[in-house]
Design a protein around this motif. Structure first.
Motif, PDB file in Angstrom:
ATOM      1  N   ASN A  42       0.828  -1.208   0.000  1.00 44.75           N
ATOM      2  CA  ASN A  42       0.000   0.000   0.000  1.00 44.75           C
ATOM      3  C   ASN A  42       0.867   1.266   0.000  1.00 44.75           C
ATOM      4  OD1 ASN A  42      -2.263  -1.565  -0.019  1.00 44.75           O
ATOM      5  ND2 ASN A  42      -2.668  -1.380   2.174  1.00 44.75           N
ATOM      6  N   ARG A  43       1.998   1.183   0.701  1.00 48.17           N
ATOM      7  CA  ARG A  43       2.900   2.341   0.724  1.00 48.17           C
ATOM      8  C   ARG A  43       3.465   2.605  -0.681  1.00 48.17           C
ATOM      9  NH1 ARG A  43       6.404   1.054   5.253  1.00 48.17           N
ATOM     10  NH2 ARG A  43       4.641   1.475   6.582  1.00 48.17           N
ATOM     11  N   ARG A  44       3.845   1.522  -1.356  1.00 50.49           N
ATOM     12  CA  ARG A  44       4.376   1.687  -2.722  1.00 50.49           C
ATOM     13  C   ARG A  44       3.313   2.236  -3.671  1.00 50.49           C
ATOM     14  NH1 ARG A  44       9.003  -1.621  -4.378  1.00 50.49           N
ATOM     15  NH2 ARG A  44       9.986  -2.406  -2.493  1.00 50.49           N
TER      16      ARG A  44
ATOM     17  N   LEU B 102     -14.108  -1.562  -5.893  1.00 53.01           N
ATOM     18  CA  LEU B 102     -13.333  -2.645  -5.288  1.00 53.01           C
ATOM     19  C   LEU B 102     -13.180  -3.783  -6.278  1.00 53.01           C
ATOM     20  CD1 LEU B 102     -15.427  -5.119  -4.521  1.00 53.01           C
ATOM     21  CD2 LEU B 102     -15.959  -3.661  -2.598  1.00 53.01           C
ATOM     22  N   SER B 103     -12.210  -4.650  -5.968  1.00 50.40           N
ATOM     23  CA  SER B 103     -12.002  -5.854  -6.767  1.00 50.40           C
ATOM     24  C   SER B 103     -11.539  -6.958  -5.831  1.00 50.40           C
ATOM     25  CB  SER B 103     -10.958  -5.585  -7.854  1.00 50.40           C
ATOM     26  OG  SER B 103     -10.708  -6.765  -8.593  1.00 50.40           O
ATOM     27  N   LEU B 104     -12.309  -8.047  -5.802  1.00 51.90           N
ATOM     28  CA  LEU B 104     -11.979  -9.200  -4.967  1.00 51.90           C
ATOM     29  C   LEU B 104     -11.162 -10.175  -5.809  1.00 51.90           C
ATOM     30  CD1 LEU B 104     -12.601 -10.757  -2.245  1.00 51.90           C
ATOM     31  CD2 LEU B 104     -14.517 -11.786  -3.475  1.00 51.90           C
ATOM     32  N   LEU B 115     -10.186   4.121  -2.697  1.00 47.72           N
ATOM     33  CA  LEU B 115     -10.711   4.942  -1.603  1.00 47.72           C
ATOM     34  C   LEU B 115     -10.495   6.415  -1.914  1.00 47.72           C
ATOM     35  CD1 LEU B 115      -8.959   2.757   1.077  1.00 47.72           C
ATOM     36  CD2 LEU B 115     -11.436   2.975   0.905  1.00 47.72           C
ATOM     37  N   GLU B 116     -11.463   7.224  -1.501  1.00 46.84           N
ATOM     38  CA  GLU B 116     -11.346   8.683  -1.631  1.00 46.84           C
ATOM     39  C   GLU B 116     -11.265   9.294  -0.243  1.00 46.84           C
ATOM     40  OE1 GLU B 116     -11.795   9.441  -5.884  1.00 46.84           O
ATOM     41  OE2 GLU B 116     -11.471  10.872  -4.261  1.00 46.84           O
ATOM     42  N   GLY B 117     -10.430  10.302  -0.116  1.00 45.88           N
ATOM     43  CA  GLY B 117     -10.341  10.977   1.176  1.00 45.88           C
ATOM     44  C   GLY B 117      -9.216  11.972   1.155  1.00 45.88           C
ATOM     45  N   GLY B 118      -9.417  13.109   1.820  1.00 43.64           N
ATOM     46  CA  GLY B 118      -8.382  14.125   1.877  1.00 43.64           C
ATOM     47  C   GLY B 118      -8.044  14.670   0.503  1.00 43.64           C
ATOM     48  N   GLY B 119      -9.013  14.679  -0.393  1.00 49.40           N
ATOM     49  CA  GLY B 119      -8.792  15.250  -1.730  1.00 49.40           C
ATOM     50  C   GLY B 119      -7.925  14.374  -2.619  1.00 49.40           C
ATOM     51  N   VAL B 123      -5.533   3.390  -4.009  1.00 43.84           N
ATOM     52  CA  VAL B 123      -5.941   1.988  -3.990  1.00 43.84           C
ATOM     53  C   VAL B 123      -5.171   1.296  -2.871  1.00 43.84           C
ATOM     54  CG1 VAL B 123      -5.838  -0.191  -5.260  1.00 43.84           C
ATOM     55  CG2 VAL B 123      -6.581   1.899  -6.429  1.00 43.84           C
ATOM     56  N   GLN B 124      -5.907   0.572  -2.032  1.00 45.40           N
ATOM     57  CA  GLN B 124      -5.255  -0.182  -0.955  1.00 45.40           C
ATOM     58  C   GLN B 124      -5.653  -1.646  -1.033  1.00 45.40           C
ATOM     59  OE1 GLN B 124      -5.768   1.544   2.938  1.00 45.40           O
ATOM     60  NE2 GLN B 124      -4.572   3.347   2.392  1.00 45.40           N
ATOM     61  N   LEU B 125      -4.696  -2.507  -0.672  1.00 49.13           N
ATOM     62  CA  LEU B 125      -4.954  -3.940  -0.677  1.00 49.13           C
ATOM     63  C   LEU B 125      -5.058  -4.462   0.750  1.00 49.13           C
ATOM     64  CD1 LEU B 125      -3.342  -3.536  -3.548  1.00 49.13           C
ATOM     65  CD2 LEU B 125      -3.456  -5.994  -3.492  1.00 49.13           C
TER      66      LEU B 125
END
Lengths: 171, 150
Positions: A42-44, B102-104, B115-119, B123-125
């Motif tokens: 996620n950091r990358r 999202l994608s499973l 995800l949206e936030g802080g302008g 993408v987070q896994l």
């Protein structure tokens, strides 16, 4: 009639009973397995720039990344935690809208805007080749999904303002 | 099928192609519809009523798991319905981030969430292996940590 001692006992029993009922729920809440963020990856991804439209399959993540004022498709090898090159896919004048990857990371389906029109293309990484996918009847593709083996596309298509879904076999 | 005049959006296929998820535009709000392929038979979803609008459905290999974004009051939430057990898993998200897409992964072991936030969009896994049993193609052995894959 119950005296003050009885009230205290009843209160204590009530609290104990409520506690007995609440404790398993509380513990279940605390002990419930939680999804674990993949912190390093996620950091990358965060460092690569604003990103959207993920597609995850096997050890591959396709997504649209904004960099230097331009949106581009990236395919990340999750084992190596590195993007892989996609020669022949990118054009500086194309705007990707949706991307999907198969489980081997070999096929990418892309909806993109190019020269004022929206098109659906299939990219084969081993051939470094891009192939247009024709919609019948004609329509404007909006979003694409790919079966894990890369042999079928599901495409959201707008036809005369109505959203439809086409299933397309891919040889 | 009777869906000819209804807007259908956001398609997703199970890994084996036997289940199609789409979002159908209805008066009550966008609602996910699951259909067996190629028959088109509608498959029941037990847990998702009154959580419209639904968006961004994504299916595991055999269609056991359906991940999607639902509306819970003022908040969007990521949930995964386990169609084998009827259980609904809710995925807590970090901070004030709002899920957009999202994608499973087909095996159900990971999920990618836009995800949206802080302008800013990101993408987070997330690793789901503590939450879900894998949903693998028929005939594949299940391997655990330290075991070699096929």
């Amino acid at each position: 009639m119950r005296g003050p001692g009885g009230d205290r006992r009843a209160l204590a029993v009530g609290v104990l009973r409520a506690g007995t009922l609440a404790l398993p729920l509380l513990l279940a809440g605390c002990l419930a397995p939680m999804p674990r963020p993949l912190v390093g990856l996620n950091r990358r991804l965060e460092a690569a720039g604003p990103a959207a439209a993920p597609s995850l399959a096997g050890d591959w993540l396709a997504l649209i990344v904004s960099r230097d004022g331009r949106d581009r498709i990236e395919l990340v090898d999750l084992n190596r935690q590195q993007p892989v090159p996609l020669p022949g896919l990118e054009r500086p004048d194309a705007q990707p809208l949706s991307v999907a990857v198969d489980a081997r990371g070999e096929r990418l389906a892309v909806v993109r805007q190019l020269e004022g029109r929206t098109e659906l293309v299939l990219y084969r990484r081993n051939l470094m080749a891009l192939q247009p996918v024709v919609l019948q009847p004609p329509g404007v593709p909006r979003r694409v999904a790919l079966r894990a083996d890369g042999r079928e596309l599901a495409v959201e298509v707008s036809r005369e303002g109505q959203g439809q879904v086409d299933l397309i076999d891919v040889p | 099928m009777g869906w000819g005049s209804v807007d259908r959006l956001d398609p997703a296929l199970s890994g084996n192609g036997r289940v199609l998820a789409t979002v159908v535009r209805r008066d009550m709000g966008d609602t996910v519809l699951l259909q067996e392929q190629p028959s088109g038979a509608i498959l029941p979803l037990r847990q998702l009523r009154r959580q419209q609008p639904h968006r961004s459905p994504s299916l595991s290999w055999n269609g056991r798991y359906l991940a999607l974004i639902v509306q819970q009051g003022p908040q969007r939430q990521v949930v995964i319905e386990d169609r084998a057990t009827g259980r609904l898993h809710r995925l807590p998200l970090p901070g004030e981030l709002v899920p957009e897409r999202l994608s499973l992964a087909p095996d159900g072991r990971r999920i990618a969430i836009a995800l949206e936030g802080g302008g800013r969009s990101r993408v987070q896994l997330f690793d789901l292996s503590v939450l879900l049993e894998p949903d693998l193609p028929a005939g594949l052995p299940v391997t655990g940590p330290g075991e070699a894959g096929p």
